[in-house]
Write a protein that holds these residues in place. Structure first.
Motif, PDB file in Angstrom:
ATOM      1  N   ASP A  11       0.822  -1.185   0.000  1.00 28.87           N
ATOM      2  CA  ASP A  11       0.000   0.000   0.000  1.00 28.87           C
ATOM      3  C   ASP A  11       0.861   1.242   0.000  1.00 28.87           C
ATOM      4  O   ASP A  11       0.800   2.011   0.923  1.00 28.87           O
ATOM      5  N   ASP A  12       1.592   1.345  -0.827  1.00 24.04           N
ATOM      6  CA  ASP A  12       2.377   2.512  -0.814  1.00 24.04           C
ATOM      7  C   ASP A  12       1.828   3.567  -1.655  1.00 24.04           C
ATOM      8  O   ASP A  12       2.358   4.643  -1.654  1.00 24.04           O
ATOM      9  N   GLY A  13       0.837   3.244  -2.536  1.00 28.74           N
ATOM     10  CA  GLY A  13       0.108   4.274  -3.145  1.00 28.74           C
ATOM     11  C   GLY A  13       0.203   4.413  -4.590  1.00 28.74           C
ATOM     12  O   GLY A  13      -0.717   4.898  -5.215  1.00 28.74           O
ATOM     13  N   HIS A  14       1.321   4.054  -5.259  1.00 28.15           N
ATOM     14  CA  HIS A  14       1.425   4.388  -6.662  1.00 28.15           C
ATOM     15  C   HIS A  14       1.543   3.212  -7.566  1.00 28.15           C
ATOM     16  O   HIS A  14       1.614   3.391  -8.754  1.00 28.15           O
ATOM     17  N   ARG A  15       1.685   2.050  -7.047  1.00 34.96           N
ATOM     18  CA  ARG A  15       1.857   0.975  -7.984  1.00 34.96           C
ATOM     19  C   ARG A  15       0.532   0.708  -8.639  1.00 34.96           C
ATOM     20  O   ARG A  15      -0.470   0.520  -8.005  1.00 34.96           O
ATOM     21  N   GLY A  16       0.484   0.686  -9.949  1.00 33.39           N
ATOM     22  CA  GLY A  16      -0.755   0.487 -10.671  1.00 33.39           C
ATOM     23  C   GLY A  16      -1.250  -0.930 -10.517  1.00 33.39           C
ATOM     24  O   GLY A  16      -0.493  -1.869 -10.381  1.00 33.39           O
ATOM     25  N   THR A  17      -2.530  -1.078 -10.566  1.00 30.70           N
ATOM     26  CA  THR A  17      -3.107  -2.401 -10.453  1.00 30.70           C
ATOM     27  C   THR A  17      -2.914  -3.218 -11.709  1.00 30.70           C
ATOM     28  O   THR A  17      -3.327  -4.363 -11.782  1.00 30.70           O
ATOM     29  N   ASP A  18      -2.289  -2.639 -12.709  1.00 29.46           N
ATOM     30  CA  ASP A  18      -2.005  -3.365 -13.923  1.00 29.46           C
ATOM     31  C   ASP A  18      -0.695  -4.099 -13.849  1.00 29.46           C
ATOM     32  O   ASP A  18      -0.238  -4.698 -14.798  1.00 29.46           O
ATOM     33  N   GLY A  19      -0.037  -4.047 -12.706  1.00 34.22           N
ATOM     34  CA  GLY A  19       1.224  -4.759 -12.573  1.00 34.22           C
ATOM     35  C   GLY A  19       2.419  -3.890 -12.783  1.00 34.22           C
ATOM     36  O   GLY A  19       3.534  -4.359 -12.894  1.00 34.22           O
ATOM     37  N   SER A  20       2.224  -2.566 -12.822  1.00 29.20           N
ATOM     38  CA  SER A  20       3.360  -1.692 -13.048  1.00 29.20           C
ATOM     39  C   SER A  20       4.302  -1.721 -11.879  1.00 29.20           C
ATOM     40  O   SER A  20       3.968  -2.146 -10.801  1.00 29.20           O
ATOM     41  N   ALA A  21       5.500  -1.220 -12.103  1.00 27.69           N
ATOM     42  CA  ALA A  21       6.507  -1.220 -11.055  1.00 27.69           C
ATOM     43  C   ALA A  21       6.035  -0.384  -9.894  1.00 27.69           C
ATOM     44  O   ALA A  21       5.185   0.464 -10.016  1.00 27.69           O
ATOM     45  N   PRO A  22       6.576  -0.627  -8.714  1.00 30.40           N
ATOM     46  CA  PRO A  22       6.060   0.001  -7.511  1.00 30.40           C
ATOM     47  C   PRO A  22       6.368   1.477  -7.458  1.00 30.40           C
ATOM     48  O   PRO A  22       7.243   1.921  -6.728  1.00 30.40           O
ATOM     49  N   ASN A 130      -1.580 -11.805 -13.604  1.00 32.25           N
ATOM     50  CA  ASN A 130      -0.490 -10.851 -13.423  1.00 32.25           C
ATOM     51  C   ASN A 130      -0.230 -10.556 -11.956  1.00 32.25           C
ATOM     52  O   ASN A 130       0.825 -10.049 -11.592  1.00 32.25           O
ATOM     53  N   MET A 131      -1.184 -10.844 -11.108  1.00 30.89           N
ATOM     54  CA  MET A 131      -1.022 -10.637  -9.674  1.00 30.89           C
ATOM     55  C   MET A 131      -0.171 -11.732  -9.038  1.00 30.89           C
ATOM     56  O   MET A 131       0.610 -11.477  -8.115  1.00 30.89           O
ATOM     57  N   VAL A 132      -0.315 -12.940  -9.531  1.00 33.31           N
ATOM     58  CA  VAL A 132       0.328 -14.088  -8.890  1.00 33.31           C
ATOM     59  C   VAL A 132       1.845 -13.951  -8.808  1.00 33.31           C
ATOM     60  O   VAL A 132       2.426 -14.218  -7.739  1.00 33.31           O
ATOM     61  N   PRO A 133       2.568 -13.549  -9.872  1.00 33.28           N
ATOM     62  CA  PRO A 133       4.027 -13.475  -9.732  1.00 33.28           C
ATOM     63  C   PRO A 133       4.484 -12.491  -8.667  1.00 33.28           C
ATOM     64  O   PRO A 133       5.450 -12.760  -7.950  1.00 33.28           O
ATOM     65  N   PHE A 134       3.788 -11.369  -8.542  1.00 34.12           N
ATOM     66  CA  PHE A 134       4.155 -10.403  -7.514  1.00 34.12           C
ATOM     67  C   PHE A 134       3.870 -10.954  -6.120  1.00 34.12           C
ATOM     68  O   PHE A 134       4.628 -10.739  -5.181  1.00 34.12           O
ATOM     69  N   ALA A 135       2.751 -11.678  -5.990  1.00 40.46           N
ATOM     70  CA  ALA A 135       2.415 -12.260  -4.693  1.00 40.46           C
ATOM     71  C   ALA A 135       3.425 -13.331  -4.294  1.00 40.46           C
ATOM     72  O   ALA A 135       3.890 -13.372  -3.149  1.00 40.46           O
ATOM     73  N   ALA A 188       5.774 -24.096 -13.582  1.00 39.07           N
ATOM     74  CA  ALA A 188       5.289 -25.482 -13.600  1.00 39.07           C
ATOM     75  C   ALA A 188       3.973 -25.620 -12.837  1.00 39.07           C
ATOM     76  O   ALA A 188       3.138 -26.471 -13.172  1.00 39.07           O
ATOM     77  N   ALA A 189       3.806 -24.786 -11.808  1.00 38.30           N
ATOM     78  CA  ALA A 189       2.601 -24.868 -10.969  1.00 38.30           C
ATOM     79  C   ALA A 189       1.571 -23.811 -11.355  1.00 38.30           C
ATOM     80  O   ALA A 189       0.684 -23.482 -10.549  1.00 38.30           O
ATOM     81  N   ALA A 190       1.643 -23.281 -12.561  1.00 37.93           N
ATOM     82  CA  ALA A 190       0.777 -22.163 -12.966  1.00 37.93           C
ATOM     83  C   ALA A 190      -0.705 -22.495 -12.786  1.00 37.93           C
ATOM     84  O   ALA A 190      -1.470 -21.697 -12.235  1.00 37.93           O
ATOM     85  N   GLU A 191      -1.115 -23.679 -13.253  1.00 38.38           N
ATOM     86  CA  GLU A 191      -2.536 -24.027 -13.154  1.00 38.38           C
ATOM     87  C   GLU A 191      -2.985 -24.117 -11.703  1.00 38.38           C
ATOM     88  O   GLU A 191      -4.070 -23.644 -11.337  1.00 38.38           O
ATOM     89  N   TRP A 192      -2.153 -24.696 -10.861  1.00 41.22           N
ATOM     90  CA  TRP A 192      -2.492 -24.816  -9.443  1.00 41.22           C
ATOM     91  C   TRP A 192      -2.578 -23.444  -8.778  1.00 41.22           C
ATOM     92  O   TRP A 192      -3.479 -23.176  -7.969  1.00 41.22           O
ATOM     93  N   LEU A 193      -1.644 -22.554  -9.107  1.00 37.91           N
ATOM     94  CA  LEU A 193      -1.653 -21.216  -8.518  1.00 37.91           C
ATOM     95  C   LEU A 193      -2.909 -20.441  -8.916  1.00 37.91           C
ATOM     96  O   LEU A 193      -3.489 -19.712  -8.089  1.00 37.91           O
ATOM     97  N   ILE A 194      -3.347 -20.576 -10.155  1.00 35.46           N
ATOM     98  CA  ILE A 194      -4.579 -19.908 -10.577  1.00 35.46           C
ATOM     99  C   ILE A 194      -5.769 -20.448  -9.791  1.00 35.46           C
ATOM    100  O   ILE A 194      -6.661 -19.696  -9.381  1.00 35.46           O
ATOM    101  N   LEU A 212      -1.953 -17.283 -19.638  1.00 38.39           N
ATOM    102  CA  LEU A 212      -1.309 -15.998 -19.339  1.00 38.39           C
ATOM    103  C   LEU A 212      -0.290 -16.150 -18.208  1.00 38.39           C
ATOM    104  O   LEU A 212       0.808 -15.593 -18.258  1.00 38.39           O
ATOM    105  N   ALA A 213      -0.650 -16.921 -17.190  1.00 38.44           N
ATOM    106  CA  ALA A 213       0.237 -17.079 -16.038  1.00 38.44           C
ATOM    107  C   ALA A 213       1.554 -17.741 -16.424  1.00 38.44           C
ATOM    108  O   ALA A 213       2.598 -17.428 -15.836  1.00 38.44           O
ATOM    109  N   ARG A 214       1.538 -18.638 -17.395  1.00 46.14           N
ATOM    110  CA  ARG A 214       2.783 -19.295 -17.778  1.00 46.14           C
ATOM    111  C   ARG A 214       3.786 -18.289 -18.338  1.00 46.14           C
ATOM    112  O   ARG A 214       4.999 -18.483 -18.218  1.00 46.14           O
ATOM    113  N   PHE A 215       3.300 -17.239 -18.963  1.00 40.48           N
ATOM    114  CA  PHE A 215       4.180 -16.165 -19.416  1.00 40.48           C
ATOM    115  C   PHE A 215       4.474 -15.182 -18.280  1.00 40.48           C
ATOM    116  O   PHE A 215       5.628 -14.788 -18.060  1.00 40.48           O
TER     117      PHE A 215
END
Length: 624
Positions: A11-22, A130-135, A188-194, A212-215
């Protein structure tokens, strides 16, 4: 430490919800001492030390602070080493320009993705993937990088005879190896993570998100490489690349979004999108992070770093550094659990709305994230700047044993932030729908989608003051050198959030779940603020609560005339045909006159903080 927002980033305020850098955690200029002293004069000797003091977040992986150079005195809590005035001004100018451009391009990026993907099932699939890799990155390494490894690196650069070169080689080697393993396992675990983050996706939606997650999971490696490279660049007083590299990332995604919309046209769904189109979207997004990482690593090598892989970790001190992070890892784990709950509730709401035959406009995670991004802006622009100046200042008071001055700084910091955040939060409630329609109703995002985003933003706006109060309270604990207590606060606060969020799935209509979800999100900060307040009241012998409460009540009272006028303007201009011009005129008239009415009402009510703040701004402008 700040708590991650629904897209998995802090929650720092500026990172876009589209996955942009923080962007929210990119280095900002500290507020001038005059700002903190505007509300009430400080006691002698309480001014912050000169220099840049970044707002650190333990899960930060962007701008991670500058190192203390040998022979210089730096602040231990994320502080930069003191620089000569000329160097400081040059660095400040570079960082300020980069931050502004990053915000602008990040905002454009969000608008383009909203137009390309919409806020319904396909948009939810992309946002979740796009959220999963950051999480995953935040949970497994992001928190350690900022809260443990970077301070450790700073100390070794100052203490070691080789200037920390061997430690840098070891850290760079270990982090890249860990990132590579994490990335391969995640792909490898993309389907499970989704399934974990969005267990109720429809068949085509799940397939689209998995592809999408595999990329997109490949971004884990690039995010981490960017983080360690940024930290090492900052330790060399090289601020330009960390500020500007995210702009390139944003530009790549903007181009990908425009190309996707051109190829597919508006209204694409998980049933109609092709594998080639999803590949364009996923590979293009990952390419943006790849470019950012290449620029930062290249800049690091240009700054003189030469990587020689080293794995001789025995006696390096890295193990001891990791063991100190136990409480921070508790906090990160709790925060990621909260993200998991929010994502599942919001994605299930979107799917349920579509299944029940209701309008699925803005009923899922995408609309929630877009509203969250706008909600964060007032805090990020105003309160973070105050926090930037307060943290080193309060830390100095703690070192001197002056908890009375810590209490005074907390009080003036909250009241100063509230002078702007209170009227802005009221303005967000009034103008949320016309503003969201104006910026989001394009391409695949309909007017109904944009209105739904606006309704979510209205509820979010009510939570701005509890959110800001909690962040300031956490900085007091960090200044006191206490990371254990905030971690303990996270447990009941997250329990309240999770209970309310899950309860909405059973108690609210599907279309209203994400509209009400900010209440659950805000409950975290309400519960956390109450617990933190009680703890600080004991440790600081009071928290100046009466003065803070009086200021907040008077500020809200002062917004009543401006709110009524703004509602009249928004309603009146809203009767005109079209959307863009009427909404723009309504907000311009209501905002300009409303601001004047607020100032006049505040003066009439005797809110001295507003008067003093305006006098400070006027004197600063005249001095230029």
């Amino acid at each position: 430490m700040t708590r991650p927002v629904p897209d998995g980033r802090p929650d720092d305020g500026h990172r876009g919800t589209d996955g942009s850098a923080p962007a929210a955690r990119r280095r900002r200029l500290p507020m001038p001492d005059e700002v903190l002293d505007a509300v009430e004069h400080s006691e002698p000797g309480t001014e912050p030390e000169p220099g840049l003091h970044p707002d650190h977040d333990p899960s930060d992986y962007g701008d991670l602070g500058t190192a203390d150079r040998p022979g210089e005195e730096g602040n231990e809590i994320g502080g930069a080493a003191h620089s000569a005035p000329g160097d400081l001004l040059r660095s400040s100018a570079v960082m300020a320009a980069g931050t502004v451009v990053s915000r602008i391009t990040g905002f454009v990026r969000t608008i383009v993705l909203a137009a390309a993907l919409g806020t319904q099932l396909l948009g939810d699939a992309y946002q979740t993937a796009n959220m999963v890799p950051f999480a995953v990155y935040d949970l497994l390494i992001g928190g350690l990088l900022a809260s443990v490894f970077v301070p450790f690196l700073v100390k070794r650069r100052k203490r070691d005879a080789d200037g920390g070169t061997a430690t840098e080689q070891r850290l760079f080697t270990v982090i890249l190896l860990v990132l590579a393993v994490m990335t391969m396992l995640a792909i490898a675990a993309a389907e499970w993570l989704i399934r974990v983050y969005a267990g109720d996706f429809t068949g085509p939606q799940h397939d689209a998100a998995t592809l999408l997650a595999r990329f997109l999971l490949a971004q884990i490696f690039f995010i981490g490489a960017s983080g360690i490279a940024s930290a090492m660049l900052n330790s060399r007083d090289r601020f330009g690349a960390p500020m500007w590299a995210p702009v390139l990332n944003n530009l790549v995604i903007i181009a990908v979004g425009v190309l996707f919309l051109t190829v597919t046209g508006p209204g694409t769904t998980p049933d109609s999108v092709t594998e080639g189109q999803l590949t364009l979207l996923g590979a293009g997004t990952a390419a943006g992070q790849l470019l950012q990482a290449l620029v930062l690593v290249g800049s690091l090598f240009a700054a003189g770093f030469r990587w020689r892989p080293r794995l001789d970790l025995r006696g390096s001190g890295l193990g001891e550094a990791v063991r100190t992070a136990a409480w921070m890892l508790v906090y990160v784990g709790v925060a990621q659990a909260g993200l998991l709950v929010t994502t599942n509730v919001a994605t299930r709401a979107g799917v349920a709305a579509a299944r029940e035959g209701e309008s699925a406009a803005g009923a899922g995670i995408t609309a929630y994230q877009y509203a969250s991004m706008l909600f964060q802006l007032p805090y990020a622009i105003i309160a973070v700047s105050v926090i930037t100046a307060l943290l080193p200042r309060m830390s100095a008071h703690v070192a001197d044993g002056r908890t009375d001055l810590v209490r005074a700084d907390f009080s003036r910091g909250l009241r100063l932030s509230a002078v702007l955040i209170v009227p802005l939060s009221v303005a967000m409630v009034v103008f949320a729908i016309p503003f969201c329609v104006m910026i989001y109703a394009n391409g695949s995002t309909s007017v109904a989608d944009a209105r739904s985003i606006g309704r979510i933003l209205m509820v979010f706006a009510v939570m701005l003051i509890p959110f800001t109060m909690f962040q300031l309270q956490m900085r007091v604990y960090y200044a006191l050198g206490d990371t254990r207590t905030p971690s303990l606060f996270a447990l009941p606060a997250e329990a309240a959030h999770a209970a309310l969020a899950v309860g909405l799935l059973f108690l609210a209509p599907a279309q209203l779940i994400v509209v009400l979800l900010p209440i659950a999100y805000g409950s975290y900060y309400v519960v956390g603020s109450v617990l933190a307040w009680r703890g600080l009241h004991r440790r600081l012998n009071g928290t100046d609560g009466r003065r803070i409460l009086r200021t907040l009540l008077l500020l809200y009272a002062a917004t009543v005339p401006s709110a009524l006028f703004a509602i009249a303007m928004a309603t009146g201009f809203g009767l005109l045909p079209g959307t863009l011009l009427p909404n723009l005129l309504g907000m311009a008239a209501g905002g300009a006159v409303g601001a004047l009415l607020f100032i006049l009402a505040a003066k009439r009510l005797g809110v001295t903080e507003v008067t003093t703040f305006l006098e400070m701004v006027r004197s600063r402008l005249l001095s230029r």
